[in-house]
Design a protein around this motif. Structure first.
Motif, PDB file in Angstrom:
ATOM      1  N   PHE A 308      36.663  58.431  86.219  1.00  0.00           N
ATOM      2  CA  PHE A 308      37.776  59.127  85.588  1.00  0.00           C
ATOM      3  C   PHE A 308      37.843  60.550  86.125  1.00  0.00           C
ATOM      4  N   GLY A 309      39.082  61.033  86.328  1.00  0.00           N
ATOM      5  CA  GLY A 309      39.224  62.363  86.893  1.00  0.00           C
ATOM      6  C   GLY A 309      40.664  62.778  87.043  1.00  0.00           C
ATOM      7  N   THR A 310      40.897  63.723  87.962  1.00  0.00           N
ATOM      8  CA  THR A 310      42.231  64.290  88.164  1.00  0.00           C
ATOM      9  C   THR A 310      42.681  64.062  89.603  1.00  0.00           C
ATOM     10  N   PHE A 311      44.014  64.106  89.780  1.00  0.00           N
ATOM     11  CA  PHE A 311      44.633  63.807  91.061  1.00  0.00           C
ATOM     12  C   PHE A 311      45.428  65.008  91.570  1.00  0.00           C
ATOM     13  N   THR A 312      45.394  65.207  92.876  1.00  0.00           N
ATOM     14  CA  THR A 312      46.252  66.189  93.532  1.00  0.00           C
ATOM     15  C   THR A 312      46.839  65.538  94.782  1.00  0.00           C
ATOM     16  N   GLY A 313      47.999  66.021  95.196  1.00  0.00           N
ATOM     17  CA  GLY A 313      48.622  65.474  96.391  1.00  0.00           C
ATOM     18  C   GLY A 313      50.095  65.226  96.191  1.00  0.00           C
ATOM     19  N   ARG A 314      50.633  64.262  96.943  1.00  0.00           N
ATOM     20  CA  ARG A 314      52.068  64.006  96.880  1.00  0.00           C
ATOM     21  C   ARG A 314      52.371  62.560  97.243  1.00  0.00           C
ATOM     22  N   VAL A 315      53.550  62.094  96.805  1.00  0.00           N
ATOM     23  CA  VAL A 315      54.042  60.757  97.126  1.00  0.00           C
ATOM     24  C   VAL A 315      55.494  60.867  97.560  1.00  0.00           C
ATOM     25  N   LEU A 316      55.935  59.906  98.377  1.00  0.00           N
ATOM     26  CA  LEU A 316      57.299  59.889  98.897  1.00  0.00           C
ATOM     27  C   LEU A 316      58.130  58.859  98.137  1.00  0.00           C
ATOM     28  N   THR A 317      59.244  59.279  97.535  1.00  0.00           N
ATOM     29  CA  THR A 317      60.105  58.377  96.784  1.00  0.00           C
ATOM     30  C   THR A 317      60.955  57.526  97.717  1.00  0.00           C
ATOM     31  N   ASP A 318      61.637  56.542  97.138  1.00  0.00           N
ATOM     32  CA  ASP A 318      62.553  55.708  97.913  1.00  0.00           C
ATOM     33  C   ASP A 318      63.669  56.533  98.545  1.00  0.00           C
ATOM     34  N   GLU A 319      64.017  57.659  97.923  1.00  0.00           N
ATOM     35  CA  GLU A 319      65.099  58.509  98.429  1.00  0.00           C
ATOM     36  C   GLU A 319      64.630  59.506  99.479  1.00  0.00           C
ATOM     37  N   GLY A 320      63.323  59.483  99.808  1.00  0.00           N
ATOM     38  CA  GLY A 320      62.810  60.372 100.830  1.00  0.00           C
ATOM     39  C   GLY A 320      62.361  61.721 100.335  1.00  0.00           C
ATOM     40  N   GLU A 321      62.129  61.867  99.028  1.00  0.00           N
ATOM     41  CA  GLU A 321      61.672  63.127  98.460  1.00  0.00           C
ATOM     42  C   GLU A 321      60.163  63.081  98.254  1.00  0.00           C
ATOM     43  N   TRP A 322      59.472  64.122  98.725  1.00  0.00           N
ATOM     44  CA  TRP A 322      58.049  64.256  98.436  1.00  0.00           C
ATOM     45  C   TRP A 322      57.869  64.874  97.058  1.00  0.00           C
ATOM     46  N   VAL A 323      57.109  64.201  96.205  1.00  0.00           N
ATOM     47  CA  VAL A 323      56.918  64.633  94.820  1.00  0.00           C
ATOM     48  C   VAL A 323      55.445  64.965  94.600  1.00  0.00           C
ATOM     49  N   SER A 324      55.174  66.126  94.014  1.00  0.00           N
ATOM     50  CA  SER A 324      53.803  66.530  93.706  1.00  0.00           C
ATOM     51  C   SER A 324      53.249  65.709  92.553  1.00  0.00           C
ATOM     52  N   ASP A 326      50.089  66.796  91.380  1.00  0.00           N
ATOM     53  CA  ASP A 326      48.982  67.669  90.978  1.00  0.00           C
ATOM     54  C   ASP A 326      48.841  67.708  89.457  1.00  0.00           C
ATOM     55  N   GLY A 327      47.636  67.413  88.987  1.00  0.00           N
ATOM     56  CA  GLY A 327      47.356  67.476  87.560  1.00  0.00           C
ATOM     57  C   GLY A 327      47.411  66.155  86.840  1.00  0.00           C
ATOM     58  N   LEU A 328      47.862  65.088  87.492  1.00  0.00           N
ATOM     59  CA  LEU A 328      47.800  63.779  86.845  1.00  0.00           C
ATOM     60  C   LEU A 328      46.346  63.412  86.570  1.00  0.00           C
ATOM     61  N   GLU A 329      46.152  62.598  85.525  1.00  0.00           N
ATOM     62  CA  GLU A 329      44.816  62.161  85.153  1.00  0.00           C
ATOM     63  C   GLU A 329      44.763  60.638  85.124  1.00  0.00           C
ATOM     64  N   GLY A 330      43.566  60.114  85.280  1.00  0.00           N
ATOM     65  CA  GLY A 330      43.415  58.652  85.248  1.00  0.00           C
ATOM     66  C   GLY A 330      42.098  58.231  85.838  1.00  0.00           C
ATOM     67  N   TRP A 331      42.123  57.147  86.623  1.00  0.00           N
ATOM     68  CA  TRP A 331      40.877  56.574  87.114  1.00  0.00           C
ATOM     69  C   TRP A 331      41.080  55.901  88.466  1.00  0.00           C
ATOM     70  N   ALA A 332      39.941  55.685  89.129  1.00  0.00           N
ATOM     71  CA  ALA A 332      39.875  54.868  90.346  1.00  0.00           C
ATOM     72  C   ALA A 332      38.580  54.082  90.255  1.00  0.00           C
ATOM     73  N   GLU A 333      38.616  52.827  90.731  1.00  0.00           N
ATOM     74  CA  GLU A 333      37.453  51.976  90.497  1.00  0.00           C
ATOM     75  C   GLU A 333      37.093  51.109  91.694  1.00  0.00           C
ATOM     76  N   ASP A 334      35.822  50.767  91.722  1.00  0.00           N
ATOM     77  CA  ASP A 334      35.230  49.861  92.701  1.00  0.00           C
ATOM     78  C   ASP A 334      34.575  48.740  91.900  1.00  0.00           C
ATOM     79  N   VAL A 335      35.047  47.498  92.080  1.00  0.00           N
ATOM     80  CA  VAL A 335      34.618  46.394  91.214  1.00  0.00           C
ATOM     81  C   VAL A 335      34.156  45.220  92.058  1.00  0.00           C
ATOM     82  N   ARG A 336      33.038  44.624  91.644  1.00  0.00           N
ATOM     83  CA  ARG A 336      32.505  43.388  92.252  1.00  0.00           C
ATOM     84  C   ARG A 336      32.411  42.344  91.141  1.00  0.00           C
ATOM     85  N   ASN A 337      33.160  41.253  91.291  1.00  0.00           N
ATOM     86  CA  ASN A 337      33.233  40.231  90.229  1.00  0.00           C
ATOM     87  C   ASN A 337      32.850  38.856  90.756  1.00  0.00           C
TER      88      ASN A 337
END
Length: 339
Positions: A308-324, A326-337
């Motif tokens: 769990f942690g915080t995110f910084t960076g940007r993403v490109l929308t379908d319309e070609g806009e780069w959106v920040s 920065d400050g989103l929160e959530g998780w990233a995981e590595d799973v073996r099942n």
């Protein structure tokens, strides 16, 4: 920009995930903005017995707590879990039960069509869909939850049907833009649960070995409500099952990202920053807590690092806009099942 995979097509009319024999219906392969897949044959009859998996996972991020409710139905067992992290003390509560077959379990055949319930000796989880959203109810030792994950007008959620093989089928809904209201009680102390929720819904028939990366980021940036689903990819950077599971939802609208996502992180130290990137996304994830879980019940084995942690960076929308982001929160995981 990389060419999208041929399977990564948008479906706009109702389809069935499997045919009458229980095999994958090729017309179902693709993604949707709303619930269009009929998954009612998953878990019915003897076809594919042992490989059917029905799953409801809700993760909720609030200023004081992060918590998750899980209902999992396998053919031979079912699980329920209530997990809570106190963000100030970084202490966790983990209540988990497993029952044979479908004892205490009731799950909808298709997403959004009723109530999912799992009840055991010390844990009960109820997930109730309505026009207003999904009510998340849970009781476990030391914890009670009563939260509404709201569905706002015009809301979209990314559904994905992908083909592990002709004999198998995988359908998930990644709903990453659900504002919450309600409460969580921990050790008798009531806390406001205003925040954001993420749903991972599955009705699938999958291989015994299923390893993955997955992540989600939620919150508001510059007045925009943003949710991101980070989909996994194979070890060589190819798409899992031939279709991307990555997308960003901005103010309720899904922007599907139809190419593989590169995951860069250190498996010897999960607390180091992660990088998630492709031609439409360049994001750094900085963890503050590593939830390491390991389960071994002979035929069911799981090992996961959910950071769990915080995110910084940007993403490109379908319309070609780069959106920040920065400050989103959530998780990233590595799973073996193995299940």
């Amino acid at each position: 920009m990389s060419r999208p995979d041929v399977h990564d097509r948008e479906i706009t009319s109702p389809v069935r995930l499997t045919d009458e024999r229980g095999r994958l219906d090729e017309a179902s392969v693709g993604w949707t903005r709303s619930q269009l897949h009929d998954t009612s044959r998953i878990g019915r009859g003897w076809y594919g017995w042992g490989r059917n998996k029905r799953w409801e996972y809700w993760g909720v991020v609030t200023p004081t707590h992060i918590f998750a409710l899980t209902i999992g139905g396998l053919d031979y067992a079912n699980v329920r879990q209530v997990w809570v992290l106190d963000r100030e003390t970084l202490t966790e509560i983990d209540a988990f039960e497993i029952s044979p077959l479908s004892r205490g379990l009731s799950m909808t055949a298709t997403h959004g069509t009723g109530v999912n319930t799992s009840r055991g000796r010390t844990i009960e989880v109820r997930l109730i869909d309505s026009d207003a959203g999904t009510r998340l109810l849970a009781r476990a030792p030391r914890v009670q939850v009563d939260v509404l994950a709201r569905t706002l007008p015009g809301h979209e959620a990314m559904g994905i049907a992908s083909p592990p093989s002709r004999m198998l089928a995988e359908y998930t809904v990644k709903d990453v833009d659900r504002p919450t209201t309600g409460t969580i009680s921990v050790d008798g102390v009531m806390h406001d649960a205003t925040g954001f929720a993420v749903l991972d819904h599955a009705r699938s028939r999958t291989p015994y070995v299923t390893d993955w990366n997955w992540g989600a980021a939620v919150g508001e940036v510059d007045g925009r409500r943003i949710g991101i689903n980070f989909g996994g990819s194979g070890p060589d950077g190819t798409l899992l099952n031939g279709i991307s599971h990555t997308g960003v939802t901005i103010d309720g609208r899904v922007h599907k990202i139809p190419m593989a996502l590169t995951w860069e992180y250190d498996r010897s130290d999960f607390m180091k920053p992660w990088r998630l990137s492709n031609e439409r996304m360049d994001i750094t994830f900085t963890p503050f807590f590593d939830r390491h879980a390991r389960t071994n019940f002979i035929i069911i084995f799981n090992e996961a690092h959910q950071c769990f942690g915080t995110f910084t960076g940007r993403v490109l929308t379908d319309e070609g806009e780069w959106v920040s982001v920065d400050g989103l929160e959530g998780w990233a995981e590595d799973v073996r099942n193995r299940w």
